[in-house]
Design an enzyme around this catalytic site. Structure first.
Site, mmCIF file in Angstrom:
data_model
loop_
_atom_site.group_PDB
_atom_site.id
_atom_site.type_symbol
_atom_site.label_atom_id
_atom_site.label_comp_id
_atom_site.label_asym_id
_atom_site.label_seq_id
_atom_site.Cartn_x
_atom_site.Cartn_y
_atom_site.Cartn_z
ATOM 1 N N SER A 43 0.833 -1.201 0.000
ATOM 2 C CA SER A 43 0.000 0.000 0.000
ATOM 3 C C SER A 43 0.873 1.258 0.000
ATOM 4 O O SER A 43 1.535 1.543 -1.000
ATOM 5 C CB SER A 43 -0.963 -0.049 1.193
ATOM 6 O OG SER A 43 -2.009 0.860 1.042
ATOM 7 N N HIS A 90 -4.609 -1.682 -4.098
ATOM 8 C CA HIS A 90 -5.970 -2.123 -3.717
ATOM 9 C C HIS A 90 -6.971 -1.836 -4.842
ATOM 10 O O HIS A 90 -8.083 -1.381 -4.615
ATOM 11 C CB HIS A 90 -6.407 -1.421 -2.431
ATOM 12 C CG HIS A 90 -5.402 -1.507 -1.326
ATOM 13 N ND1 HIS A 90 -4.862 -2.695 -0.906
ATOM 14 C CD2 HIS A 90 -4.824 -0.523 -0.560
ATOM 15 C CE1 HIS A 90 -4.002 -2.458 0.086
ATOM 16 N NE2 HIS A 90 -3.947 -1.146 0.294
#
Length: 241
Positions: free
Chosen positions: A134, A170
């Protein structure tokens, strides 16, 4: 034994909830360790949790997960002061630097304040494998969509720029990511972008994408480009680990 060339594995995975520990490192992180070329001893993995303010509980759980995986963990914290007087020297002793998610905007600000950005560049160029999830993926790029500023995603455009592309993470689980990333490329804030679904990673040697990999059977990776203001998204071939 350093990697053969400057190496980054930028991911939307590599860690998951554990059974006997809070977290467990997964196949993408194991692949990053493999890329380092270490043999005959536990791999040295330096954990960075700057994006969650060096939360002590998080660092404890990450250390526990690393030990249970057979890694030799350390960490660099910047709060309340840097853990090491010579952070560059510490990073150069590592096989892998692994960066946790959280606020990529906060991470970048703190790294620059303490010259950790330059220490990481030296380590990368010396063959220490850089990886993470991330925020720990976006940071190596020019930038990408982030929730650092609130629940409505906004772009961050002051990434370290080791990789001259934007980055989306994501991609299959957070619906705001795609339109913000497309807009970054459409407006030429980045020349192109690469994105990963949860469980996928992007392997770069130097600044070139070598391959997309995944630790599950469905995660995809994508190249986003623009020409004449028209954005195109191309699914990449993904190797299953």
């Amino acid at each position: 034994m350093p990697a053969e060339a400057p190496t980054i594995l930028a991911t939307s995975g590599g860690i998951a909830p554990g059974q006997r520990t809070r977290y467990t490192f997964t196949a993408l992180t194991d692949f990053a360790v493999e890329l380092s070329g270490v043999t005959g001893r536990p791999p040295r993995v330096c954990l960075l949790a700057t994006a969650v303010g060096d939360d002590r509980a998080v660092l404890h759980h990450l250390t526990e997960a690393a030990q249970s995986r057979g890694y030799l963990p350390s960490h660099v914290a910047l709060f309340p002061m840097p853990t090491f007087e010579d952070v560059t020297a510490h990073l150069l002793r590592q096989d892998v630097v692994w960066v946790f998610g959280g606020s990529v905007a906060g991470l970048l600000a703190m790294w620059r304040l303490h010259d950790l950005d330059e220490a990481l560049r030296v380590a990368w160029q010396a063959g220490v494998v850089l990886t993470g999830i991330s925020a720990g993926s976006i940071c190596w790029h020019l930038g990408g969509p982030t929730d650092s500023f609130g629940p409505q995603l906004r772009p961050v455009t002051n990434g370290l720029g080791f990789l001259p592309y934007a980055n989306g993470v994501h991609y299959d689980s957070e619906g705001q990511r795609r339109p913000v990333l497309h807009e970054l490329v459409r407006t030429a804030a980045a020349p192109a972008a690469y994105a990963t679904d949860d469980g996928a990673g992007l392997l770069y040697r130097g600044t070139d994408l070598v391959e997309a990999v995944a630790e599950n059977g469905t995660a995809g990776a994508y190249l986003i480009e623009a020409s004449g203001g028209v954005v195109t998204e191309t699914a990449l071939s993904v190797r299953r680990l």
